[in-house]
Design an enzyme around this catalytic site. Structure first.
Site, PDB file in Angstrom:
ATOM      1  N   ASN A 137       0.869  -1.181   0.000  1.00  0.00           N
ATOM      2  CA  ASN A 137       0.000   0.000   0.000  1.00  0.00           C
ATOM      3  C   ASN A 137       0.904   1.229   0.000  1.00  0.00           C
ATOM      4  O   ASN A 137       1.468   1.588   1.014  1.00  0.00           O
ATOM      5  CB  ASN A 137      -0.886  -0.045   1.258  1.00  0.00           C
ATOM      6  CG  ASN A 137      -1.677   1.232   1.457  1.00  0.00           C
ATOM      7  OD1 ASN A 137      -1.790   2.046   0.548  1.00  0.00           O
ATOM      8  ND2 ASN A 137      -2.225   1.402   2.656  1.00  0.00           N
TER       9      ASN A 137
ATOM     10  N   LYS B 190       0.156   4.291  -0.305  1.00  0.00           N
ATOM     11  CA  LYS B 190      -0.477   5.511   0.230  1.00  0.00           C
ATOM     12  C   LYS B 190      -0.228   6.680  -0.722  1.00  0.00           C
ATOM     13  O   LYS B 190      -0.162   6.466  -1.926  1.00  0.00           O
ATOM     14  CB  LYS B 190       0.017   5.779   1.660  1.00  0.00           C
ATOM     15  CG  LYS B 190      -0.114   4.513   2.526  1.00  0.00           C
ATOM     16  CD  LYS B 190       0.089   4.746   3.983  1.00  0.00           C
ATOM     17  CE  LYS B 190      -0.049   3.404   4.707  1.00  0.00           C
ATOM     18  NZ  LYS B 190       0.030   3.535   6.156  1.00  0.00           N
TER      19      LYS B 190
ATOM     20  N   HIS C  33      -9.277   1.388   5.009  1.00  0.00           N
ATOM     21  CA  HIS C  33      -8.005   1.557   5.711  1.00  0.00           C
ATOM     22  C   HIS C  33      -8.226   2.504   6.894  1.00  0.00           C
ATOM     23  O   HIS C  33      -9.046   3.426   6.808  1.00  0.00           O
ATOM     24  CB  HIS C  33      -6.954   2.123   4.754  1.00  0.00           C
ATOM     25  CG  HIS C  33      -5.580   2.109   5.348  1.00  0.00           C
ATOM     26  ND1 HIS C  33      -5.168   3.078   6.229  1.00  0.00           N
ATOM     27  CD2 HIS C  33      -4.563   1.230   5.220  1.00  0.00           C
ATOM     28  CE1 HIS C  33      -3.929   2.796   6.615  1.00  0.00           C
ATOM     29  NE2 HIS C  33      -3.538   1.677   6.015  1.00  0.00           N
TER      30      HIS C  33
ATOM     31  N   GLU D  35      -6.687   4.937   7.918  1.00  0.00           N
ATOM     32  CA  GLU D  35      -6.514   6.359   7.579  1.00  0.00           C
ATOM     33  C   GLU D  35      -7.785   6.910   6.930  1.00  0.00           C
ATOM     34  O   GLU D  35      -8.154   8.060   7.145  1.00  0.00           O
ATOM     35  CB  GLU D  35      -5.288   6.532   6.667  1.00  0.00           C
ATOM     36  CG  GLU D  35      -3.998   6.329   7.451  1.00  0.00           C
ATOM     37  CD  GLU D  35      -2.850   5.738   6.656  1.00  0.00           C
ATOM     38  OE1 GLU D  35      -2.870   5.788   5.412  1.00  0.00           O
ATOM     39  OE2 GLU D  35      -1.910   5.210   7.297  1.00  0.00           O
TER      40      GLU D  35
ATOM     41  N   GLU E  65      -5.266  -4.787  10.671  1.00  0.00           N
ATOM     42  CA  GLU E  65      -4.236  -3.769  10.847  1.00  0.00           C
ATOM     43  C   GLU E  65      -4.494  -2.992  12.128  1.00  0.00           C
ATOM     44  O   GLU E  65      -5.262  -2.017  12.122  1.00  0.00           O
ATOM     45  CB  GLU E  65      -4.251  -2.788   9.667  1.00  0.00           C
ATOM     46  CG  GLU E  65      -3.974  -3.434   8.323  1.00  0.00           C
ATOM     47  CD  GLU E  65      -3.372  -2.420   7.348  1.00  0.00           C
ATOM     48  OE1 GLU E  65      -2.278  -2.693   6.857  1.00  0.00           O
ATOM     49  OE2 GLU E  65      -3.982  -1.371   7.126  1.00  0.00           O
TER      50      GLU E  65
ATOM     51  N   GLY F 130       2.634   2.377  10.749  1.00  0.00           N
ATOM     52  CA  GLY F 130       3.602   3.468  10.599  1.00  0.00           C
ATOM     53  C   GLY F 130       4.333   3.834  11.875  1.00  0.00           C
ATOM     54  O   GLY F 130       4.976   4.879  11.944  1.00  0.00           O
TER      55      GLY F 130
ATOM     56  N   SER G 138       3.541  -1.976  10.432  1.00  0.00           N
ATOM     57  CA  SER G 138       4.991  -2.069  10.666  1.00  0.00           C
ATOM     58  C   SER G 138       5.559  -3.450  10.340  1.00  0.00           C
ATOM     59  O   SER G 138       6.485  -3.925  11.011  1.00  0.00           O
ATOM     60  CB  SER G 138       5.341  -1.662  12.101  1.00  0.00           C
ATOM     61  OG  SER G 138       4.983  -0.310  12.309  1.00  0.00           O
TER      62      SER G 138
HETATM   63  P1  PGA Z   1       2.967   0.366   7.621  1.00  0.00           P
HETATM   64  O1  PGA Z   1       1.511   0.591   7.041  1.00  0.00           O
HETATM   65  O2  PGA Z   1       3.496  -0.909   7.046  1.00  0.00           O
HETATM   66  O3  PGA Z   1       3.757   1.557   7.168  1.00  0.00           O
HETATM   67  O4  PGA Z   1       2.843   0.297   9.115  1.00  0.00           O
HETATM   68  C1  PGA Z   1       0.645  -0.493   6.825  1.00  0.00           C
HETATM   69  C2  PGA Z   1      -0.651  -0.001   6.241  1.00  0.00           C
HETATM   70  O5  PGA Z   1      -1.074   1.102   6.609  1.00  0.00           O
HETATM   71  O6  PGA Z   1      -1.264  -0.663   5.404  1.00  0.00           O
END
Ligand code: PGA
Length: 254
Positions: A9, A11, A99, A101, A171, A177, A217
């Site tokens: 992903n 983003k 997601h 976000e 997640e 992140g 992560s």
């Molecule tokens: P990350 O994000 O691997 O940077 O923690 C995962 C995601 O948001 O899908």
């Protein structure tokens, strides 16, 4: 056979030329190391790069392209939105929905997400529905209740045939992140819980075939240990999907 997937992903990252470079790097990397046929790689670039992602991966059968979002309506006066049929017409196969976000910054709730899931399926896109609890929710030991509610309201309106064409990504919000991944044991426990929900709502055969990804992560260092769990069928990777060598290393953790 339960499908194993590593999905990247991206983003809101990369320009057009950077996107092309990253895709070429991934194609090169995975073809060098060799990927088994039942392993699947999904890349989710921003909308403007879907077409180039599809064209650069056309000859690689185990790489598919995903959008990071879609709108719930098929077409019409929704300025700035992108429909599932538009995404499908670009040659993408998957779409990430819900997601954290999107839930947090764009106020997307379970009912709205359930409409996006249905819109995606109507266009033969495979929705990857994200779920997961925040840190306070985990501290209060509410993580199972939260994930169950997200799945019941966002995904389990689907019938037995429809659910087979979807993927769940667990997640935990506190892991996204942050550099703090769920431990393999925490991930396994939640994934087993989700699979049990699928048994109860559908049946054991559906649950057994179902792909549940872990995200948050996940990187080249911890992927092997996370993916070694019986109910973790791959990962949804954010930060570590932005560099071809890192992403390829995660793919090779299978
Ligand atoms: P990350 O994000 O691997 O940077 O923690 C995962 C995601 O948001 O899908």
């Amino acid at each position: 056979m339960r499908k194993k997937i590593v999905a990247g992903n991206w983003k809101m990252n990369k320009t057009r030329s950077e996107a092309a470079e990253l895709i070429k790097g991934i194609v090169d990397g995975v073809s060098k190391t060799g990927v088994l046929n039942d392993e699947h790689i999904v890349i989710a670039p921003p909308f403007p790069f879907l077409e180039i992602a599809v064209s650069l991966t056309e000859k690689v059968p185990y790489i598919s392209v995903a959008a990071q979002n879609c709108y719930s309506e098929p077409k019409g006066a929704f300025t700035g939105e992108i429909s599932a049929s538009m995404i499908a017409s670009m040659g993408a196969r998957y779409v990430i929905i819900g997601h954290s976000e999107r839930r947090a910054y764009f106020n997307e709730d379970d009912l709205f997400l359930s409409k996006k899931v249905s819109a995606a399926l109507q266009c033969n896109l495979i929705p990857i529905l994200c779920c997961g609890e925040t840190l306070p929710e985990r501290k209060n030991e509410n993580q199972y209740r939260i994930v169950q509610k997200q799945l019941e309201n966002g995904l389990f309106m689907l019938n037995q045939d429809e659910i087979k064409n979807t993927v769940i990504a667990y997640e935990p919000v506190w892991a996204i992140g942050t550099g703090v991944n769920a431990t393999p044991a925490q991930a396994q426990k939640m994934h087993a819980f989700i699979r049990q929900l699928l048994v109860k709502k559908y049946d054991a055969a559906v649950a057994d075939e179902y792909t549940i990804l872990y995200g948050g992560s996940c990187n080249a260092e911890n992927a092997r240990e996370l993916f070694a769990n019986p109910d973790v069928d791959g990962g949804l990777i954010g930060g570590a999907s932005l560099k071809a060598s890192d992403f390829t290393a995660i793919v090779n953790s299978f």
